[in-house]
Each structure stands twice: as C-alpha cells, then as structure tokens.
Write an enzyme that holds these catalytic residues in place. Structure first.
Site, PDB file in Angstrom:
ATOM      1  N   GLU A   1      -2.693  -8.794   3.191  1.00  5.70           N
ATOM      2  CA  GLU A   1      -3.031  -9.264   4.546  1.00  5.70           C
ATOM      3  C   GLU A   1      -4.526  -9.237   4.804  1.00  5.70           C
ATOM      4  O   GLU A   1      -4.994  -9.789   5.791  1.00  5.70           O
ATOM      5  CB  GLU A   1      -2.267  -8.439   5.591  1.00  5.70           C
ATOM      6  CG  GLU A   1      -2.773  -7.019   5.855  1.00  5.70           C
ATOM      7  CD  GLU A   1      -2.322  -5.961   4.850  1.00  5.70           C
ATOM      8  OE1 GLU A   1      -1.832  -6.335   3.761  1.00  5.70           O
ATOM      9  OE2 GLU A   1      -2.472  -4.759   5.148  1.00  5.70           O
TER      10      GLU A   1
ATOM     11  N   HIS B   1      -3.991  -4.755  -0.285  1.00  6.97           N
ATOM     12  CA  HIS B   1      -3.626  -5.274   1.036  1.00  6.97           C
ATOM     13  C   HIS B   1      -3.680  -6.802   1.034  1.00  6.97           C
ATOM     14  O   HIS B   1      -4.745  -7.366   1.281  1.00  6.97           O
ATOM     15  CB  HIS B   1      -4.571  -4.716   2.102  1.00  6.97           C
ATOM     16  CG  HIS B   1      -4.315  -3.279   2.407  1.00  6.97           C
ATOM     17  ND1 HIS B   1      -3.367  -2.866   3.319  1.00  6.97           N
ATOM     18  CD2 HIS B   1      -4.847  -2.155   1.890  1.00  6.97           C
ATOM     19  CE1 HIS B   1      -3.336  -1.554   3.360  1.00  6.97           C
ATOM     20  NE2 HIS B   1      -4.220  -1.086   2.503  1.00  6.97           N
TER      21      HIS B   1
ATOM     22  N   CYS C   1       0.828  -1.213   0.000  1.00  3.95           N
ATOM     23  CA  CYS C   1       0.000   0.000   0.000  1.00  3.95           C
ATOM     24  C   CYS C   1       0.859   1.259   0.000  1.00  3.95           C
ATOM     25  O   CYS C   1       1.553   1.523  -0.968  1.00  3.95           O
ATOM     26  CB  CYS C   1      -0.997  -0.027   1.162  1.00  3.95           C
ATOM     27  SG  CYS C   1      -2.289   1.235   0.998  1.00  3.95           S
TER      28      CYS C   1
END
Lengths: 203, 253
Positions: free
Chosen positions: A187, A185, A77
């Site tokens: 994650e 993202h 990001c």
C-alpha cells in the site's frame, strides 16, 4: 467484489483502505468471523507488536476462522508474521499457516570496510525483491523496489515466493494454497505495490 | 540492496506549502496534495510534511489535509509540527500518516518517546532534532521551538538518548547549514549515523547533486531531506537519482 479487511487493534489500516480505494475497491472492515468468511478476498494488515496482537485476535475469537478460510487471503507486514508458526516478538505462538519461525534481525555490528553500509534495525526503506514466484508477482520485474519497515522477519523456506536480502535473505513473501503474505507494504510501495495488490484482487 | 532515500520536505501553513529561510522569513510555494503527488511520481522515496503553525484551531485543518495526502499518495509520509502527546499521534496515524515526528515535546520529556513507541511501534516515531554549532570547534547544541530556544543537550547525547527511549529514526537538521545550499553537515551526520543503530535522515544545506552523494557516502546518512532545491526545481529527482546511481549509490529507480 467483497474485499474485507480484518479489523483489530493494529495501526495503520487506513493506508490499506486508501490503497484499495485507489484500485476502485470499497473494502469492508470487520472483526466478526461470519462476516470475514463471506468475503471474496480477505486482507490482514498490521503494524504493531506480535504478542499482544495474537492475544487480541484470540480475544476477538477469530484465530480459528482465519486459519480455515478458503478464499484468497493476504497478510501484510505484521500480518505475514502472525501467519507463521511462532515469533520471537513476545514469544508468541501464531496462526501456523506457514511453518516459518519469525526472528528478530540481529543488531548489526559496525560493518568492516564499508561503513556507509552499516545495516540498521528496523530495516527501513526501499529494498529489492527477487526470486519472484506465483500469481502475486505476475508482471512484476525481478529487483523491483518495495517499501519495508520491520525489525522481525520470517525465515526462508518451502512457502517463500519472494526474497529480500537484508543482513541475510528473508521471506519477502510467502504463499500456500489460498494464503499469501508480504513483509513489505504494498500500500506504500508506489506503482509496484499497487500492481501487487491488483494481482491479489484479481485472483 | 536497501536504497538511500530522497525525501522532499514540505512546510505547511494553513493548508499551503510555504518555505522558510534560515528559520526566518516565509514564502508560499504550493498545494500539499498536488506537490506530494508530483514528488511521488518523480521518484521521491518518502515525504515529510511539517505543520509550522500548529495550534489547536489549525490542527483540524491539518488533520483533514493528512487524510487527503494519505488518500492520494502511494509512498510513505511523515507528519510533524506541534505534536505534544499520545492523542495527537493517534489522530495523525488514524488519518493515514505513516510516521510522526516529534521535536520539542520529546526534548522536554523523553519518556514521551517511549510511551509513543510502546503504543504505536518505534517504526512510526521519528525524533527530529534541530542542532547548531556555536563556534567552529564547539559541540552541537540542541534547539527547540523551531530553533528559537537553546537547550542544555548536545546533539550526540540526545540522539543516543532518543534511540534508547524508542525512536525509530532520527531527523537531524543542522541549523548552521539549513538554507545555505552549501551542502549538508557531513561530519555531524557521520558521527551520529555511525553511533546509532536506527536510520538517520540528514537535513539542511542541500544545494547541488553532489551534496546528496557526499551525505550518503561521507556522511553515512540513510536518507537525505531537502525542500527548496526541489520546490524551485533547482534539482529534479529523476536527474538526481541518475547522478547518484552513476556514483554507485543505491537508489530506487
């Protein structure tokens, strides 16, 4: 394996740490150049404002160290944006690992004909990645969905290794030598994101 | 193409999920971490957890729950309920929440939105608004304190003000529709979504799959939130997404 997450004032490092834990990795956190240099893999996450974050990296004295690493390095990001040459956000010079310019999405005027597709900024939600290249995307299908939240984007260019189209195509991921970066993202991108992180860990 | 998001919402009371009906009675429905994981596996695009009994003492229980959710769930989630200041937000984000939602505190003091957006970024500040239409041709009025207190603000003006102040998203709940299962407030959602540049999450009234299609097409919502239809498995997310795709609505599969 020593996976070190670069610690600075950017928010939401916790999500990245938990995602690594889910892959069986216990990451280290560090803002010290000598510790980061010793890592097998370095992850550079980030949510926040680019200009003030570059100042923080300079204050911590780690900008040069981040530019000279030889081990696999993954920016996420804001991390991706800070690895570019320059960003419009805070008019900041960045790490210049990738030659791209980071720009703000133009606020989109009410779309003609298809109002439901009015494109809002920040680009928030799940979008598809295409033109996937390189080891980060091994086993990842074209048009897989990943999660985005951002108002600035890196232009496409020679280092682009994945594209997303929002308002116009931008660099969903960048790659150069040992340096990798994703605008989305991983994650928070479900099983697709976990597979991309795993690919990075296994480099 | 950017997909429309399906968001199950879980109301938390003392560490358990409960479901209120029309901002009133309450019934327990499950464990927040297990249900969050179940929804993520089913294809939910995001989750919302609201701490409906947010008091200082209970705050610690909620924070450790947020940590457990973040540890176990690999999709974004928003937490809200009783957030009054910067420090609340800091603790929740540090615990692993991706976004926070503020409601009453923002209505009382809109500059709080600006402060939070400056410190943490607009992308993690969701402004939730509970609105009610008092008579069929009337304006939509903003309510606070869980729908108990009427304010002088109207929905449209407040949504614009929240955007100007730095909100990253609006979570728009129609109190008239909430709990009825008769569909979302389509015209309200459309008016607000089309006049804002930030995403709008529609909430209140989901009863059948077509309600979701309608709020995405007619209502122009960017995301749709629902609770009981998901909790009681009246609508299952994989089936809902197949239906939406068949209606040519972009959803993540």
């Amino acid at each position: 394996m020593n996976v070190t997450v670069v610690k600075y004032n950017a928010g939401n490092i916790q999500s990245v740490l938990f995602a690594l834990e889910r892959l069986g990795i216990t990451p280290l956190l560090s803002s010290k150049p000598e510790e980061i240099a010793k890592a097998d893999k370095v992850i550079f996450p980030g949510v926040g404002e680019a200009g003030s974050t570059m100042h923080e990296l300079e204050r911590l004295g780690i900008t040069a160290a981040l530019q000279q690493l030889k081990q696999p390095f993954l920016g996420i990001c804001l991390g991706l944006q800070l690895m570019c040459r320059h960003t419009e956000e805070g008019n900041a010079d960045c790490l210049n690992i990738f030659g791209q310019e980071v720009k703000k999405f133009e606020q989109f005027p009410a779309a003609t004909g298809a109002e439901t597709q009015k494109l809002k900024v920040p680009h928030t939600g799940w979008n598809t990645i295409t033109n996937l290249q390189g080891p980060l995307f091994k086993g990842i299908a074209e048009n897989s969905y990943v999660y985005y939240v951002h108002s600035y984007y890196a232009e496409t260019g020679a280092n682009t290794c994945a594209l997303t189209d929002y308002i116009h195509p931008f660099s969903a991921a960048l790659m150069k030598d040992n340096y990798f970066a994703v605008q989305f993202h991983p994650e928070k991108s479900g099983s697709v994101g976990a597979a991309i992180l795993k690919n990075f860990i296994e480099l | 193409m950017l997909s429309k998001r399906i968001i199950p919402c879980m109301d938390i009371q003392e560490g358990r999920i409960v479901k209120g009906i029309n901002f009133g009675g309450i019934k327990e429905v499950g464990n927040p971490v297990e249900m969050g994981r179940y929804y993520a596996e089913q294809g939910a695009d995001e989750l919302v957890y609201l701490d409906i009994t947010a008091t200082k003492e209970k705050r610690k229980v909620f924070l450790s729950l947020v940590r457990e959710i973040a540890r176990n769930i690999n999709i974004p989630f928003t937490v809200g309920g009783g957030i009054t200041g910067i420090e609340d937000v800091n603790l929740l984000l540090e615990a692993g929440a991706d976004k926070i939602s503020i409601n009453s505190a923002a209505v009382k003091n809109a500059s709080l939105i600006t402060e939070m957006a400056k410190r943490f970024g607009s992308q993690c500040i969701v402004v939730a608004m509970d609105v009610k239409m008092e008579n069929p041709d009337g304006d939509w009025t903003v309510y606070v304190n869980g729908g108990r207190i009427k304010t002088a603000k109207n929905a449209h003006g407040w949504a614009l003000q929240a955007q100007e102040a730095g909100a990253g998203e609006i979570l728009l709940t129609s109190m008239n529709h909430d709990g009825t299962k008769n569909g979302f407030a389509l015209h309200l959602t459309r008016e607000i979504s089309l006049s804002l540049n930030i995403p709008v999450i529609a909430s209140g009234g989901a009863g059948k799959m077509q309600d979701f299609a309608d709020v995405f097409t007619i209502g122009c919502a960017n995301a749709a939130l629902a609770a009981s239809v998901f909790h009681y498995k009246e609508i299952e997310i994989p089936e809902l997404k197949r239906y939406l795709l068949s209606q040519k609505i972009a959803v993540r599969q």
